[in-house]
Design a protein around this motif. Structure first.
Motif, PDB file in Angstrom:
ATOM      1  N   ILE A 147       0.845  -1.187   0.000  1.00  0.00           N
ATOM      2  CA  ILE A 147       0.000   0.000   0.000  1.00  0.00           C
ATOM      3  C   ILE A 147       0.883   1.240   0.000  1.00  0.00           C
ATOM      4  CG2 ILE A 147      -1.780  -1.260   1.251  1.00  0.00           C
ATOM      5  CD1 ILE A 147      -1.151   0.521   3.693  1.00  0.00           C
ATOM      6  N   LEU A 148       0.320   2.362  -0.411  1.00  0.00           N
ATOM      7  CA  LEU A 148       1.074   3.611  -0.491  1.00  0.00           C
ATOM      8  C   LEU A 148       1.037   4.343   0.850  1.00  0.00           C
ATOM      9  CD1 LEU A 148      -0.109   4.940  -3.979  1.00  0.00           C
ATOM     10  CD2 LEU A 148       1.982   3.655  -3.434  1.00  0.00           C
ATOM     11  N   LEU A 149       2.101   5.070   1.130  1.00  0.00           N
ATOM     12  CA  LEU A 149       2.177   5.914   2.306  1.00  0.00           C
ATOM     13  C   LEU A 149       2.074   7.371   1.852  1.00  0.00           C
ATOM     14  CD1 LEU A 149       2.654   6.508   5.298  1.00  0.00           C
ATOM     15  CD2 LEU A 149       5.129   6.347   4.868  1.00  0.00           C
ATOM     16  N   ILE A 150       1.001   8.030   2.287  1.00  0.00           N
ATOM     17  CA  ILE A 150       0.795   9.453   2.003  1.00  0.00           C
ATOM     18  C   ILE A 150       1.026  10.228   3.292  1.00  0.00           C
ATOM     19  CG2 ILE A 150      -0.819  11.226   1.220  1.00  0.00           C
ATOM     20  CD1 ILE A 150      -2.357   9.043  -0.285  1.00  0.00           C
ATOM     21  N   LEU A 151       2.022  11.098   3.313  1.00  0.00           N
ATOM     22  CA  LEU A 151       2.258  11.948   4.469  1.00  0.00           C
ATOM     23  C   LEU A 151       1.743  13.355   4.178  1.00  0.00           C
ATOM     24  CD1 LEU A 151       5.761  10.859   5.814  1.00  0.00           C
ATOM     25  CD2 LEU A 151       3.486  10.142   6.564  1.00  0.00           C
ATOM     26  N   ASP A 152       0.908  13.831   5.075  1.00  0.00           N
ATOM     27  CA  ASP A 152       0.292  15.148   4.947  1.00  0.00           C
ATOM     28  C   ASP A 152       1.145  16.154   5.720  1.00  0.00           C
ATOM     29  OD1 ASP A 152      -1.224  17.420   5.067  1.00  0.00           O
ATOM     30  OD2 ASP A 152      -3.042  16.453   5.840  1.00  0.00           O
ATOM     31  N   GLU A 153       1.896  16.967   4.971  1.00  0.00           N
ATOM     32  CA  GLU A 153       2.739  17.986   5.587  1.00  0.00           C
ATOM     33  C   GLU A 153       2.235  19.392   5.272  1.00  0.00           C
ATOM     34  OE1 GLU A 153       6.924  17.613   5.309  1.00  0.00           O
ATOM     35  OE2 GLU A 153       6.957  15.554   6.088  1.00  0.00           O
ATOM     36  N   VAL A 154       0.936  19.497   5.038  1.00  0.00           N
ATOM     37  CA  VAL A 154       0.353  20.797   4.732  1.00  0.00           C
ATOM     38  C   VAL A 154       0.654  21.806   5.833  1.00  0.00           C
ATOM     39  CG1 VAL A 154      -1.844  22.027   4.513  1.00  0.00           C
ATOM     40  CG2 VAL A 154      -1.438  19.951   3.182  1.00  0.00           C
ATOM     41  N   MET A 155       0.527  21.374   7.089  1.00  0.00           N
ATOM     42  CA  MET A 155       0.746  22.282   8.210  1.00  0.00           C
ATOM     43  C   MET A 155       2.157  22.173   8.789  1.00  0.00           C
ATOM     44  SD  MET A 155      -1.715  22.893  11.534  1.00  0.00           S
ATOM     45  CE  MET A 155      -2.633  24.390  11.179  1.00  0.00           C
ATOM     46  N   CYS A 156       2.686  20.971   8.878  1.00  0.00           N
ATOM     47  CA  CYS A 156       3.960  20.775   9.591  1.00  0.00           C
ATOM     48  C   CYS A 156       5.183  20.854   8.676  1.00  0.00           C
ATOM     49  CB  CYS A 156       3.953  19.436  10.334  1.00  0.00           C
ATOM     50  SG  CYS A 156       3.873  17.970   9.263  1.00  0.00           S
ATOM     51  N   GLY A 157       4.989  20.965   7.374  1.00  0.00           N
ATOM     52  CA  GLY A 157       6.104  20.938   6.443  1.00  0.00           C
ATOM     53  C   GLY A 157       6.669  22.298   6.080  1.00  0.00           C
ATOM     54  N   MET A 158       7.527  22.307   5.095  1.00  0.00           N
ATOM     55  CA  MET A 158       8.169  23.497   4.549  1.00  0.00           C
ATOM     56  C   MET A 158       8.934  24.289   5.601  1.00  0.00           C
ATOM     57  SD  MET A 158       7.793  23.559   1.215  1.00  0.00           S
ATOM     58  CE  MET A 158       8.323  21.850   1.424  1.00  0.00           C
ATOM     59  N   GLY A 159       9.669  23.544   6.462  1.00  0.00           N
ATOM     60  CA  GLY A 159      10.562  24.160   7.427  1.00  0.00           C
ATOM     61  C   GLY A 159       9.976  24.377   8.801  1.00  0.00           C
ATOM     62  N   ARG A 160       8.701  24.177   8.963  1.00  0.00           N
ATOM     63  CA  ARG A 160       8.030  24.486  10.225  1.00  0.00           C
ATOM     64  C   ARG A 160       8.640  23.742  11.417  1.00  0.00           C
ATOM     65  NH1 ARG A 160       6.050  28.290  12.613  1.00  0.00           N
ATOM     66  NH2 ARG A 160       5.159  28.958  10.609  1.00  0.00           N
ATOM     67  N   THR A 161       9.070  22.504  11.203  1.00  0.00           N
ATOM     68  CA  THR A 161       9.618  21.712  12.307  1.00  0.00           C
ATOM     69  C   THR A 161      11.145  21.754  12.364  1.00  0.00           C
ATOM     70  OG1 THR A 161       9.685  19.660  11.018  1.00  0.00           O
ATOM     71  CG2 THR A 161       7.644  20.134  12.235  1.00  0.00           C
ATOM     72  N   GLY A 162      11.766  22.501  11.454  1.00  0.00           N
ATOM     73  CA  GLY A 162      13.215  22.645  11.476  1.00  0.00           C
ATOM     74  C   GLY A 162      13.928  21.996  10.313  1.00  0.00           C
ATOM     75  N   THR A 163      13.232  21.166   9.564  1.00  0.00           N
ATOM     76  CA  THR A 163      13.741  20.642   8.291  1.00  0.00           C
ATOM     77  C   THR A 163      12.694  20.976   7.230  1.00  0.00           C
ATOM     78  OG1 THR A 163      12.793  18.477   8.898  1.00  0.00           O
ATOM     79  CG2 THR A 163      15.164  18.780   9.187  1.00  0.00           C
ATOM     80  N   LEU A 164      13.135  21.097   5.990  1.00  0.00           N
ATOM     81  CA  LEU A 164      12.190  21.523   4.958  1.00  0.00           C
ATOM     82  C   LEU A 164      10.997  20.577   4.891  1.00  0.00           C
ATOM     83  CD1 LEU A 164      11.822  23.795   2.917  1.00  0.00           C
ATOM     84  CD2 LEU A 164      12.847  22.314   1.178  1.00  0.00           C
ATOM     85  N   PHE A 165      11.284  19.280   4.950  1.00  0.00           N
ATOM     86  CA  PHE A 165      10.225  18.275   5.010  1.00  0.00           C
ATOM     87  C   PHE A 165      10.246  17.654   6.407  1.00  0.00           C
ATOM     88  CE2 PHE A 165      11.376  18.784   0.621  1.00  0.00           C
ATOM     89  CZ  PHE A 165      10.160  18.771  -0.057  1.00  0.00           C
ATOM     90  N   ALA A 166       9.110  17.641   7.070  1.00  0.00           N
ATOM     91  CA  ALA A 166       9.054  17.155   8.447  1.00  0.00           C
ATOM     92  C   ALA A 166       9.496  15.702   8.553  1.00  0.00           C
ATOM     93  CB  ALA A 166       7.640  17.310   9.002  1.00  0.00           C
ATOM     94  N   CYS A 167       9.187  14.888   7.531  1.00  0.00           N
ATOM     95  CA  CYS A 167       9.497  13.457   7.584  1.00  0.00           C
ATOM     96  C   CYS A 167      10.987  13.176   7.565  1.00  0.00           C
ATOM     97  CB  CYS A 167       8.792  12.725   6.450  1.00  0.00           C
ATOM     98  SG  CYS A 167       9.313  13.233   4.796  1.00  0.00           S
ATOM     99  N   GLU A 168      11.797  14.166   7.198  1.00  0.00           N
ATOM    100  CA  GLU A 168      13.242  13.971   7.231  1.00  0.00           C
ATOM    101  C   GLU A 168      13.706  13.601   8.634  1.00  0.00           C
ATOM    102  OE1 GLU A 168      15.689  17.009   5.189  1.00  0.00           O
ATOM    103  OE2 GLU A 168      13.781  17.897   4.576  1.00  0.00           O
ATOM    104  N   GLN A 169      13.055  14.152   9.658  1.00  0.00           N
ATOM    105  CA  GLN A 169      13.464  13.887  11.034  1.00  0.00           C
ATOM    106  C   GLN A 169      13.076  12.485  11.490  1.00  0.00           C
ATOM    107  OE1 GLN A 169      12.617  17.294  13.707  1.00  0.00           O
ATOM    108  NE2 GLN A 169      12.234  18.466  11.841  1.00  0.00           N
ATOM    109  N   ASP A 170      12.189  11.837  10.743  1.00  0.00           N
ATOM    110  CA  ASP A 170      11.807  10.459  11.042  1.00  0.00           C
ATOM    111  C   ASP A 170      12.505   9.458  10.129  1.00  0.00           C
ATOM    112  OD1 ASP A 170       9.478  10.805  13.066  1.00  0.00           O
ATOM    113  OD2 ASP A 170       9.025  12.247  11.489  1.00  0.00           O
TER     114      ASP A 170
END
Length: 446
Positions: A235-258
Motif C-alpha cells: 500500500i502507499l504511504l501518504i504523508l500530509d505535511e500541509v501544516m507541519c512541512g516546509m521548514g516548520r519543524t526545522g527541516t524543509l520536510f518534516a518526515c526527514e526527522q523520522d
C-alpha cells in the motif's frame, strides 16, 4: 453592515490593514504579534521585500497561463527546487491552490496509480483518529475529527481508522516511547488484515499532527514501522505535511526527522507563506512512471493549479528560507520558545503537556495535571483564550476536542521563522496573561 459571509456569523472582526515582520496591524493601528502564522502559514512574516518584488515582477511579465495550454518558468523552477530538496525519489510535483486540494489530489492519484497497475480492488484508505486533512469532501472523508465530519458524513466515503500516535495520552506506565510507537504502528497491520490488504490503497498521516491535536509528533521509530508495513502489503504511504512541512519543524520536510520517505507528500501553507495561495503534491518516480506509461493522463485538475504568480511567490519564499539560513533560526528559536514556555507553564496547574518540533509547539490544557483530566468542554476555554490573546495583541491558535473530537483543549503556536528572542519574550508574556485571564473567568482553577 458587512456583506462578507464570515466564518462565524455573530462575531465582529478587526480589519487587518497592514503587516510588518511578525506583526499584523488593524484599522486602529493596533499591532498583533502573530504567534501562530494565522494557521501556520506566514512563515516569513509580512511584507518581505524579496517576495513582494517577485510577485510584482511576475504580474507585470505574465499573470496567468492555463496549464492545459502552457507551462511557465516559475512552475518549472519551483518544481526543480523542491525536487532537489526532497528526500528519496520524490521528484515529480503536481501543483494545487491549497492544502485541501493537495490531499484531494493525492487520494485520487493513489487510486489511479492502482487502476493503472490493474489492481482495481484497492480503493480503501486508512487514517488515524483525531487527524485532519482538509475540508473538501475527499479530504474530510479521510479525516478523523468527528466534530468536523459529522454534519457532512452522509456525503462522504467512510475511511478506516487506527489510533493516533499520541504519547501524552496513550503511552502506558512502564512502556518506552519506542515500544509505544511500535504498538501504535502495528495497529495498521491489524487493520489491513481486517480489511484485506488487497482492498487498501494507502495510509495517510501527518508526521506532526497540527490543528486537531496541537503539534503532536510521532515518537521515534513509529513512522519507520509504518513504512515497513506499507511496503510489506503493497500500500502507499501518504504523508500530509500541509501544516507541519516546509521548514516548520526545522527541516524543509518534516518526515526527514523520522528518516522516512513517503510515496506521496502533500504541502501548502508554508510553501507560499501566505503571499499567494498555493499547494502541491510530490510523488515518487514510480507513481509518475506508472501513470505516464499507462493512460499518460492524471484525470484531475483545477483552473488555478501551477499559477505563475503563486509559483513565483513560493519560489522566492523558499529561496529566502535557504539563503537566510532560516531553518537554523527555526531550531534556535524553537528551543528558546520551548524553554521559555517550560519555565513559564511547566508547573502551571492547567497546562498538562508542552510538545512539538521546531516552531510548531502545542500546549495541552487540563483540569488536573496529575490525572490529565481535561477541562469541561462546556467551558469553551479555547474561545476565551483566543479572545484574551487578541485583546493583548497576540494571535495564537487555541482549539477544542483535542482528545476525541469533543473533550480536551490545546493552544497551537507556530510563529514566523524570522522571530528573535525579543519576540519570544513578548509571545510568552502575552500568552501567560491571556491564559491566566481566561482560566480565571471560567473558574477552572482550584
Amino acid at each position: 453592515m458587512s456583506h462578507v459571509f464570515h466564518r462565524h456569523c455573530h462575531t465582529t472582526l478587526p480589519t487587518a490593514v497592514g503587516g510588518e515582520g511578525p506583526y499584523l496591524i488593524d484599522q486602529n493601528g493596533k499591532r498583533y504579534l502573530d504567534g501562530s502564522c494565522g494557521a501556520a502559514v506566514t512563515s516569513l512574516g509580512y511584507g518581505h521585500p524579496r517576495v513582494v518584488k517577485a510577485v510584482q515582477s511576475q504580474v507585470q511579465e505574465m499573470s496567468f497561463a492555463h496549464t492545459g495550454f502552457f507551462t511557465s518558468e516559475p512552475a518549472e523552477q519551483l518544481a526543480a527546487f523542491l525536487a532537489s530538496k526532497a528526500p528519496g525519489d520524490l521528484n515529480k510535483v503536481y501543483f494545487t491552490s491549497g492544502g485541501s486540494e493537495s490531499v484531494e489530489a493525492a487520494l485520487k492519484m493513489a487510486r489511479q496509480y492502482f487502476l493503472e497497475r490493474g489492481e482495481s480492488k484497492r480503493h480503501l484508505y486508512i487514517t488515524r483518529r483525531q487527524s485532519y486533512h482538509g475540508n473538501t469532501l475527499g479530504a474530510l472523508g479521510i479525516g478523523g475529527n468527528q466534530w468536523r465530519r459529522e454534519p457532512f458524513a452522509s456525503l462522504m466515503t467512510e475511511a478506516h481508522y487506527i489510533d493516533p500516535c499520541y504519547a501524552y495520552r496513550g503511552q502506558q506506565d512502564g512502556e518506552t516511547e519506542f515500544e509505544y510507537g511500535q504498538r501504535m504502528a502495528n495497529q495498521l497491520e491489524a487493520k489491513l488484515q481486517e480489511l484485506g490488504p488487497e482492498n487498501v490503497a494507502a495510509f495517510v498521516a501527518e508526521p506532526v499532527v497540527g490543528a486537531t491535536a496541537g503539534a503532536v509528533p510521532a515518537v521515534p521509530g513509529y513512522l519507520k514501522r509504518i513504512r515497513e508495513i506499507c511496503d510489506q502489503y503493497g500500500i502507499l504511504l501518504i504523508l500530509d505535511e500541509v501544516m507541519c512541512g516546509m521548514g516548520r519543524t526545522g527541516t524543509l520536510f518534516a518526515c526527514e526527522q523520522d528518516d522516512v520517505v513517503p510515496d506521496l507528500i502533500t504541502m501548502a501553507k508554508g510553501l507560499g507563506a501566505g503571499y499567494q495561495p498555493i499547494g502541491a503534491i510530490m510523488v515518487q518516480q514510480k507513481i509518475f512512471d506508472t501513470i505516464s506509461d499507462g493512460s499518460g493522463f492524471f484525470q484531475h485538475g483545477h483552473t488555478y493549479m501551477g499559477h505563475p504568480v503563486a509559483c513565483a511567490a513560493a519560489l522566492a519564499v523558499q529561496h529566502t528560507i535557504q539563503d537566510d539560513n532560516l531553518l537554523q533560526n527555526v531550531h534556535q528559536m524553537g528551543n528558546t520558545l520551548r524553554n521559555s514556555l517550560q519555565q513559564t507553564f511547566g508547573d502551571h496547574e492547567n497546562i498538562g503537556d508542552i510538545r512539538g518540533r521546531g516552531l510548531f509547539i502545542g500546549l495541552e490544557l487540563v483540569a488536573d495535571r496529575e490525572t490529565k483530566q481535561p477541562l469541561p468542554a462546556e467551558t469553551a476555554i479555547h474561545t476565551m483564550i483566543k479572545k484574551e490573546a487578541m485583546a493583548n495583541g497576540l494571535m495564537c491558535y487555541p482549539m477544542s476536542g483535542t482528545i476525541n473530537g469533543r473533550e480536551g483543549h490545546h493552544i497551537l503556536l507556530a510563529p514566523p521563522f524570522i522571530i528573535n528572542e525579543h519576540h519570544v519574550d513578548e509571545l510568552v508574556s502575552k500568552l501567560k496573561r491571556s491564559v491566566d485571564s481566561a482560566i480565571s473567568q471560567v473558574c477552572c482553577t482550584a
